[in-house]
Design a protein around this motif. Sequence first.
Motif, PDB file in Angstrom:
ATOM      1  N   CYS A  12     -55.301 -64.268  56.940  1.00 25.55           N
ATOM      2  CA  CYS A  12     -56.121 -63.051  56.818  1.00 25.55           C
ATOM      3  C   CYS A  12     -57.506 -63.404  56.275  1.00 25.55           C
ATOM      4  N   GLY A  13     -58.125 -64.428  56.865  1.00 23.85           N
ATOM      5  CA  GLY A  13     -59.433 -64.880  56.392  1.00 23.85           C
ATOM      6  C   GLY A  13     -60.578 -64.255  57.158  1.00 23.85           C
ATOM      7  N   PHE A  14     -61.695 -64.984  57.196  1.00 21.09           N
ATOM      8  CA  PHE A  14     -62.949 -64.474  57.768  1.00 21.09           C
ATOM      9  C   PHE A  14     -62.803 -63.999  59.212  1.00 21.09           C
ATOM     10  N   PHE A  15     -62.281 -64.842  60.098  1.00 19.59           N
ATOM     11  CA  PHE A  15     -62.331 -64.488  61.523  1.00 19.59           C
ATOM     12  C   PHE A  15     -61.217 -63.514  61.924  1.00 19.59           C
ATOM     13  N   ALA A  16     -60.128 -63.495  61.151  1.00 14.80           N
ATOM     14  CA  ALA A  16     -58.982 -62.634  61.485  1.00 14.80           C
ATOM     15  C   ALA A  16     -59.359 -61.158  61.518  1.00 14.80           C
ATOM     16  N   CYS A  35     -49.642 -61.707  57.010  1.00 14.98           N
ATOM     17  CA  CYS A  35     -49.197 -62.745  56.076  1.00 14.98           C
ATOM     18  C   CYS A  35     -50.361 -63.673  55.735  1.00 14.98           C
ATOM     19  N   ASP A  36     -50.502 -63.986  54.461  1.00 15.38           N
ATOM     20  CA  ASP A  36     -51.460 -65.011  54.012  1.00 15.38           C
ATOM     21  C   ASP A  36     -50.903 -65.615  52.735  1.00 15.38           C
ATOM     22  N   LEU A  37     -51.073 -66.924  52.592  1.00 19.85           N
ATOM     23  CA  LEU A  37     -50.619 -67.588  51.360  1.00 19.85           C
ATOM     24  C   LEU A  37     -51.279 -66.929  50.153  1.00 19.85           C
ATOM     25  N   ASP A  38     -52.500 -66.455  50.374  1.00 19.52           N
ATOM     26  CA  ASP A  38     -53.228 -65.719  49.337  1.00 19.52           C
ATOM     27  C   ASP A  38     -52.881 -64.232  49.499  1.00 19.52           C
ATOM     28  N   ALA A  40     -53.577 -61.604  47.936  1.00 21.65           N
ATOM     29  CA  ALA A  40     -54.674 -60.632  47.805  1.00 21.65           C
ATOM     30  C   ALA A  40     -55.375 -60.440  49.156  1.00 21.65           C
ATOM     31  N   LYS A  41     -55.510 -61.519  49.924  1.00 25.97           N
ATOM     32  CA  LYS A  41     -56.164 -61.416  51.240  1.00 25.97           C
ATOM     33  C   LYS A  41     -55.279 -60.629  52.205  1.00 25.97           C
ATOM     34  N   ALA A  42     -53.961 -60.895  52.159  1.00 20.39           N
ATOM     35  CA  ALA A  42     -53.039 -60.159  53.036  1.00 20.39           C
ATOM     36  C   ALA A  42     -53.056 -58.679  52.682  1.00 20.39           C
ATOM     37  N   VAL A  72     -51.673 -66.594  65.126  1.00 17.28           N
ATOM     38  CA  VAL A  72     -51.959 -67.547  64.042  1.00 17.28           C
ATOM     39  C   VAL A  72     -53.479 -67.722  63.929  1.00 17.28           C
ATOM     40  N   ALA A  73     -54.043 -67.210  62.839  1.00 13.50           N
ATOM     41  CA  ALA A  73     -55.504 -67.257  62.649  1.00 13.50           C
ATOM     42  C   ALA A  73     -55.863 -68.062  61.406  1.00 13.50           C
ATOM     43  N   THR A  74     -55.049 -69.072  61.112  1.00 12.99           N
ATOM     44  CA  THR A  74     -55.317 -69.953  59.968  1.00 12.99           C
ATOM     45  C   THR A  74     -56.167 -71.143  60.437  1.00 12.99           C
ATOM     46  N   THR A  75     -56.630 -71.954  59.496  1.00 13.82           N
ATOM     47  CA  THR A  75     -57.369 -73.167  59.854  1.00 13.82           C
ATOM     48  C   THR A  75     -56.372 -74.262  60.297  1.00 13.82           C
ATOM     49  N   CYS A  95     -52.472 -69.236  69.012  1.00  9.88           N
ATOM     50  CA  CYS A  95     -52.966 -70.112  67.946  1.00  9.88           C
ATOM     51  C   CYS A  95     -54.484 -70.265  68.069  1.00  9.88           C
ATOM     52  N   GLN A  96     -55.187 -70.052  66.956  1.00  8.56           N
ATOM     53  CA  GLN A  96     -56.641 -70.233  66.970  1.00  8.56           C
ATOM     54  C   GLN A  96     -56.991 -71.694  67.252  1.00  8.56           C
ATOM     55  N   LYS A  97     -58.191 -71.901  67.777  1.00  8.09           N
ATOM     56  CA  LYS A  97     -58.719 -73.251  67.909  1.00  8.09           C
ATOM     57  C   LYS A  97     -59.291 -73.662  66.563  1.00  8.09           C
ATOM     58  N   PRO A  98     -59.554 -74.935  66.234  1.00  3.76           N
ATOM     59  CA  PRO A  98     -59.002 -76.063  66.965  1.00  3.76           C
ATOM     60  C   PRO A  98     -57.483 -76.063  66.827  1.00  3.76           C
ATOM     61  N   GLU A 124     -58.980 -69.402  72.717  1.00 11.15           N
ATOM     62  CA  GLU A 124     -60.203 -70.077  73.199  1.00 11.15           C
ATOM     63  C   GLU A 124     -61.049 -68.981  73.854  1.00 11.15           C
ATOM     64  N   ASN A 125     -62.000 -68.440  73.080  1.00 15.93           N
ATOM     65  CA  ASN A 125     -62.632 -67.196  73.513  1.00 15.93           C
ATOM     66  C   ASN A 125     -63.965 -67.348  74.240  1.00 15.93           C
ATOM     67  N   PHE A 126     -64.591 -68.555  74.243  1.00 19.66           N
ATOM     68  CA  PHE A 126     -65.896 -68.654  74.920  1.00 19.66           C
ATOM     69  C   PHE A 126     -65.761 -68.279  76.399  1.00 19.66           C
ATOM     70  N   ASN A 163     -70.099 -67.701  55.545  1.00 17.86           N
ATOM     71  CA  ASN A 163     -68.798 -67.129  55.934  1.00 17.86           C
ATOM     72  C   ASN A 163     -67.697 -68.182  56.042  1.00 17.86           C
ATOM     73  N   GLN A 164     -68.082 -69.396  56.418  1.00 15.53           N
ATOM     74  CA  GLN A 164     -67.082 -70.445  56.654  1.00 15.53           C
ATOM     75  C   GLN A 164     -67.455 -71.698  55.851  1.00 15.53           C
ATOM     76  N   PRO A 165     -67.326 -71.627  54.504  1.00 14.43           N
ATOM     77  CA  PRO A 165     -67.775 -72.757  53.666  1.00 14.43           C
ATOM     78  C   PRO A 165     -67.060 -74.067  53.995  1.00 14.43           C
ATOM     79  N   TYR A 166     -65.818 -73.989  54.520  1.00 14.09           N
ATOM     80  CA  TYR A 166     -65.066 -75.207  54.834  1.00 14.09           C
ATOM     81  C   TYR A 166     -65.759 -76.051  55.908  1.00 14.09           C
ATOM     82  N   LEU A 167     -66.609 -75.423  56.725  1.00 18.59           N
ATOM     83  CA  LEU A 167     -67.269 -76.179  57.806  1.00 18.59           C
ATOM     84  C   LEU A 167     -68.192 -77.267  57.245  1.00 18.59           C
TER      85      LEU A 167
HETATM   86  P1  NAD Z   1     -60.511 -68.778  56.555  1.00 13.54           P
HETATM   87  O1  NAD Z   1     -60.380 -69.954  55.661  1.00 13.54           O
HETATM   88  O2  NAD Z   1     -61.497 -67.709  56.193  1.00 13.54           O
HETATM   89  O3  NAD Z   1     -59.091 -68.053  56.724  1.00 13.54           O
HETATM   90  C1  NAD Z   1     -57.898 -68.751  56.907  1.00 13.54           C
HETATM   91  C2  NAD Z   1     -56.807 -68.026  56.117  1.00 13.54           C
HETATM   92  O4  NAD Z   1     -55.549 -68.603  56.421  1.00 13.54           O
HETATM   93  C3  NAD Z   1     -56.976 -68.119  54.601  1.00 13.54           C
HETATM   94  O5  NAD Z   1     -56.986 -66.813  54.049  1.00 13.54           O
HETATM   95  C4  NAD Z   1     -55.774 -68.934  54.130  1.00 13.54           C
HETATM   96  O6  NAD Z   1     -55.282 -68.530  52.862  1.00 13.54           O
HETATM   97  C5  NAD Z   1     -54.771 -68.637  55.240  1.00 13.54           C
HETATM   98  N1  NAD Z   1     -53.730 -69.667  55.394  1.00 13.54           N
HETATM   99  C6  NAD Z   1     -53.899 -71.021  55.477  1.00 13.54           C
HETATM  100  N2  NAD Z   1     -52.707 -71.629  55.667  1.00 13.54           N
HETATM  101  C7  NAD Z   1     -51.780 -70.648  55.720  1.00 13.54           C
HETATM  102  C8  NAD Z   1     -50.370 -70.638  55.908  1.00 13.54           C
HETATM  103  N3  NAD Z   1     -49.676 -71.777  56.069  1.00 13.54           N
HETATM  104  N4  NAD Z   1     -49.727 -69.453  55.922  1.00 13.54           N
HETATM  105  C9  NAD Z   1     -50.405 -68.288  55.752  1.00 13.54           C
HETATM  106  N5  NAD Z   1     -51.752 -68.238  55.557  1.00 13.54           N
HETATM  107  C10 NAD Z   1     -52.419 -69.398  55.544  1.00 13.54           C
HETATM  108  O7  NAD Z   1     -60.800 -69.354  58.000  1.00 13.54           O
HETATM  109  P2  NAD Z   1     -61.547 -68.637  59.241  1.00 13.54           P
HETATM  110  O8  NAD Z   1     -63.000 -68.889  59.146  1.00 13.54           O
HETATM  111  O9  NAD Z   1     -61.061 -67.232  59.368  1.00 13.54           O
HETATM  112  O10 NAD Z   1     -61.003 -69.538  60.438  1.00 13.54           O
HETATM  113  C11 NAD Z   1     -59.657 -69.469  60.845  1.00 13.54           C
HETATM  114  C12 NAD Z   1     -59.545 -70.174  62.204  1.00 13.54           C
HETATM  115  O11 NAD Z   1     -60.326 -69.430  63.136  1.00 13.54           O
HETATM  116  C13 NAD Z   1     -60.113 -71.603  62.209  1.00 13.54           C
HETATM  117  O12 NAD Z   1     -59.246 -72.430  62.928  1.00 13.54           O
HETATM  118  C14 NAD Z   1     -61.475 -71.461  62.895  1.00 13.54           C
HETATM  119  O13 NAD Z   1     -61.847 -72.614  63.644  1.00 13.54           O
HETATM  120  C15 NAD Z   1     -61.197 -70.311  63.842  1.00 13.54           C
HETATM  121  N6  NAD Z   1     -62.413 -69.587  64.236  1.00 13.54           N
HETATM  122  C16 NAD Z   1     -62.557 -69.314  65.549  1.00 13.54           C
HETATM  123  C17 NAD Z   1     -63.677 -68.665  66.005  1.00 13.54           C
HETATM  124  C18 NAD Z   1     -63.801 -68.376  67.469  1.00 13.54           C
HETATM  125  O14 NAD Z   1     -64.840 -67.930  67.937  1.00 13.54           O
HETATM  126  N7  NAD Z   1     -62.757 -68.602  68.244  1.00 13.54           N
HETATM  127  C19 NAD Z   1     -64.688 -68.300  65.102  1.00 13.54           C
HETATM  128  C20 NAD Z   1     -64.503 -68.561  63.734  1.00 13.54           C
HETATM  129  C21 NAD Z   1     -63.346 -69.216  63.309  1.00 13.54           C
END
Ligand code: NAD
Length: 344
Positions: A12-16, A35-38, A40-42, A72-75, A95-98, A124-126, A163-167
């Motif tokens: 339930c992060g940024f892109f979800a 569902c999110d491990l965090d 508060a986010k869920a 699945v929208a996790t990293t 499953c989200q990319k990558p 894969e949305n492009f 929005n995506q500090p992990y990058l």
């Molecule tokens: P994010 O870090 O903001 O969110 C990921 C969430 O997943 C976090 O809240 C984290 O707690 C949760 N998480 C991690 N492992 C987990 C697990 N095992 N079970 C439950 N929750 C879990 O990341 P984001 O920026 O939202 O990116 C998520 C994915 O989306 C990445 O793979 C990113 O590449 C992809 N993305 C795709 C596009 C696109 O255009 N297709 C754009 C942005 C991001």
Amino acid sequence: MSRNKQGALIGCGFFADNHMHAWKTLEGAEIGAVCDLDRAKATAMATKFGIARIYDDPAKMFDHENLDFVDVATTVESHLPLVRLASTHAKTVICQKPFAENMKDAHAMVAAAKNAGSNLLIHENFRWQKPFLTMKKLVDDGTIGTPHFAHFSFRHGYDNYVNQPYLAKIDRFAIMDVGLHLFDLARLFMGEVAHLSCTKQSLNPIVQGEDAFTALLNMENGGTCICDCSFYSKFSPEPFPNTAAVIEGDKGTVHLDRWNRLTVHTASGAETSNVDPAVPLWGAKPWHCVQDSVTNFQAHAIDVMHGRTNPRPSGEDNLRTMALALAAYDAAEQASSMNMAQWS
Ligand code: NAD
């Protein structure tokens, strides 16, 4: 239409947020649990979208939910265990990319879905962006004849790291984050790749991995394709997150500029149209083209769930795109090109 397919979102992060908005607007499927491990986010996601059931442990969620699909929208590092688990509990897994960090994990996910009899789609949305849907129709209709050259270019200076500090912290960034999208487009329009070469650059000092690359693809059918990306380019107006593209064929050329104006050049002249999608009611600029593509992709996923079509792209198809991204790192690191000093 048959009943809505019942689904759960994991991550339930940024892109979800875009996923959830798109599921809300579409008929034929609905999210009943998040569902999110965090936790508060869920909880925040559930509150925002009126979802009754909240989990912070995917295994517990699968014990309690009866699901048709899982989104699945996790990293990337969490994808293998989650896709394995989801495949045994739902007929459709998105499953989200990558998709994966290496081919072994990618193959393991494809095998898990296959063994469980589940459909695996990669988000894969492009290829689902309005400009590329329009270009694909033009090319398939024969407007430009047989393509022999293509260029897909994603260059901007937008601050993604807010929005995506992990990058900024990952060793493999631009090729794994955006290269995958561009290689998917290359394969969609030009077929499979015979040879690949690549250079990569680290331009922005706050970024750990590469934030720019240029790949040259020699296609199996004799075509040539360039894919390039930079997160450190200065344009005005800022083109993020749009992709520019050129596809040349023996009868014409289609040219998409960075601001989603599409020009079709044929023997009868050049015609330009605006292929920028409308901003979704729930969306906002500059993300609208991406947001619109999430809705298009998820509408396609619903068609897959209801047995009306096959996944585009499937996990199996995406193996080839993954292989290109991983090969691009090897090519860039080995610098397997001509050393011009030897030619002076
Ligand atoms: P994010 O870090 O903001 O969110 C990921 C969430 O997943 C976090 O809240 C984290 O707690 C949760 N998480 C991690 N492992 C987990 C697990 N095992 N079970 C439950 N929750 C879990 O990341 P984001 O920026 O939202 O990116 C998520 C994915 O989306 C990445 O793979 C990113 O590449 C992809 N993305 C795709 C596009 C696109 O255009 N297709 C754009 C942005 C991001």
